[in-house]
Scaffold this motif. Structure first.
Motif, PDB file in Angstrom:
ATOM      1  N   VAL A  70       2.758  -8.556   4.338  1.00  0.00           N
ATOM      2  CA  VAL A  70       2.399  -7.136   4.398  1.00  0.00           C
ATOM      3  C   VAL A  70       1.327  -6.817   3.357  1.00  0.00           C
ATOM      4  N   GLY A  71       1.454  -7.360   2.160  1.00  0.00           N
ATOM      5  CA  GLY A  71       0.448  -7.116   1.127  1.00  0.00           C
ATOM      6  C   GLY A  71      -0.916  -7.657   1.499  1.00  0.00           C
ATOM      7  N   ILE A  72      -0.938  -8.885   1.987  1.00  0.00           N
ATOM      8  CA  ILE A  72      -2.216  -9.498   2.376  1.00  0.00           C
ATOM      9  C   ILE A  72      -2.827  -8.789   3.569  1.00  0.00           C
ATOM     10  N   VAL A  73      -1.989  -8.483   4.554  1.00  0.00           N
ATOM     11  CA  VAL A  73      -2.483  -7.815   5.760  1.00  0.00           C
ATOM     12  C   VAL A  73      -2.973  -6.406   5.431  1.00  0.00           C
ATOM     13  N   THR A  74      -2.301  -5.725   4.519  1.00  0.00           N
ATOM     14  CA  THR A  74      -2.742  -4.378   4.134  1.00  0.00           C
ATOM     15  C   THR A  74      -4.160  -4.419   3.583  1.00  0.00           C
ATOM     16  N   ALA A  75      -4.411  -5.332   2.676  1.00  0.00           N
ATOM     17  CA  ALA A  75      -5.747  -5.421   2.084  1.00  0.00           C
ATOM     18  C   ALA A  75      -6.788  -5.860   3.109  1.00  0.00           C
ATOM     19  N   THR A  76      -6.469  -6.882   3.858  1.00  0.00           N
ATOM     20  CA  THR A  76      -7.436  -7.418   4.817  1.00  0.00           C
ATOM     21  C   THR A  76      -7.778  -6.407   5.904  1.00  0.00           C
ATOM     22  N   PRO A  98       6.073   1.703   9.258  1.00  0.00           N
ATOM     23  CA  PRO A  98       5.749   2.781   8.313  1.00  0.00           C
ATOM     24  C   PRO A  98       5.120   2.264   7.014  1.00  0.00           C
ATOM     25  N   ALA A  99       5.570   1.120   6.548  1.00  0.00           N
ATOM     26  CA  ALA A  99       4.983   0.559   5.324  1.00  0.00           C
ATOM     27  C   ALA A  99       3.537   0.156   5.553  1.00  0.00           C
ATOM     28  N   LEU A 100       3.248  -0.441   6.691  1.00  0.00           N
ATOM     29  CA  LEU A 100       1.867  -0.816   6.993  1.00  0.00           C
ATOM     30  C   LEU A 100       0.978   0.418   7.162  1.00  0.00           C
ATOM     31  N   MET A 101       1.500   1.451   7.820  1.00  0.00           N
ATOM     32  CA  MET A 101       0.721   2.685   7.990  1.00  0.00           C
ATOM     33  C   MET A 101       0.457   3.353   6.638  1.00  0.00           C
ATOM     34  N   ALA A 102       1.496   3.439   5.808  1.00  0.00           N
ATOM     35  CA  ALA A 102       1.317   4.023   4.478  1.00  0.00           C
ATOM     36  C   ALA A 102       0.358   3.173   3.655  1.00  0.00           C
ATOM     37  N   GLY A 103       0.448   1.869   3.805  1.00  0.00           N
ATOM     38  CA  GLY A 103      -0.473   0.982   3.099  1.00  0.00           C
ATOM     39  C   GLY A 103      -1.905   1.198   3.529  1.00  0.00           C
ATOM     40  N   GLN A 104      -2.122   1.427   4.813  1.00  0.00           N
ATOM     41  CA  GLN A 104      -3.475   1.680   5.296  1.00  0.00           C
ATOM     42  C   GLN A 104      -4.012   3.004   4.760  1.00  0.00           C
ATOM     43  N   LEU A 105      -3.165   4.030   4.742  1.00  0.00           N
ATOM     44  CA  LEU A 105      -3.598   5.326   4.212  1.00  0.00           C
ATOM     45  C   LEU A 105      -3.927   5.218   2.722  1.00  0.00           C
ATOM     46  N   LEU A 106      -3.023   4.585   1.963  1.00  0.00           N
ATOM     47  CA  LEU A 106      -3.274   4.429   0.524  1.00  0.00           C
ATOM     48  C   LEU A 106      -4.473   3.528   0.257  1.00  0.00           C
ATOM     49  N   ALA A 107      -4.645   2.496   1.085  1.00  0.00           N
ATOM     50  CA  ALA A 107      -5.799   1.616   0.921  1.00  0.00           C
ATOM     51  C   ALA A 107      -7.090   2.364   1.234  1.00  0.00           C
TER      52      ALA A 107
END
Length: 172
Positions: free
Chosen positions: A14-20, A65-74
């Motif tokens: 999830v961390g790697i995918v969020t950044a990428t 939801p974690a991936l969506m929130a990660g995308q918004l925060l990213a």
């Protein structure tokens, strides 16, 4: 139900995918490519989202939801970190929301599938490796035994090893 031993792998993914995905979707939607402080903020966001989803008691229900929130925060991190190269505000455009959402859904499906396949795949790999590399036989010829010399009971054998010197005596 997912395997709890796969939770750290889920968090890392999830961390790697969020950044990428954030960098890719942000760039595809016209946000530009990140560098410097934008990447530093993005790394902090990715590590945080990955750590939250790496907890064993979390299920894959919280993955999207974690991936969506990660995308918004990213997106916010990329917008704040590289404000000089952006022509838009902190709120993403419709195209950018679409790219970030589509990337999150696809990544969530892939991570959930990988997590569900983790247990069966690792059990197959363990079974194959057990057949290929059997444990060594304990009754093998050529075992070496060692014996240790025991000092005498009265301590005279090791008398020369003990130092009699102590710390210097204070003159005061």
């Amino acid at each position: 139900m997912t395997d709890s031993s796969a939770a750290p792998l889920r968090g890392g993914a999830v961390g790697i995918v969020t950044a990428t995905l954030a960098v890719a979707a942000h760039g595809m939607a016209g946000g530009g490519w990140a560098d410097g402080s934008a990447l530093a903020l993005l790394i902090v966001v990715s590590i945080g989202i990955g750590a939250m989803t790496a907890l064993p008691e979390r299920s894959t229900v919280l993955l999207l939801p974690a991936l969506m929130a990660g995308q918004l925060l990213a997106h916010i991190a990329l917008s704040l970190g590289a404000a000089e190269m952006h022509n838009h505000s902190l709120l993403p455009s419709t195209a950018m929301i679409a790219f970030h959402a589509a990337a999150s859904v696809i990544a969530g499906l892939m991570i959930a599938a990988a997590e569900r396949l983790y247990g069966p795949i690792t059990s197959i790999v363990r079974a194959v490796l057990a057949l290929l590399t059997p444990l060594p036989d304990g009754s093998a010829v050529g075992r070496v035994s060692m014996s240790v010399a025991v000092p005498s009971v009265d301590g005279t054998a090791l008398d020369w090893v003990i130092s009699r010197r102590g710390p210097p005596v204070s003159v005061y």
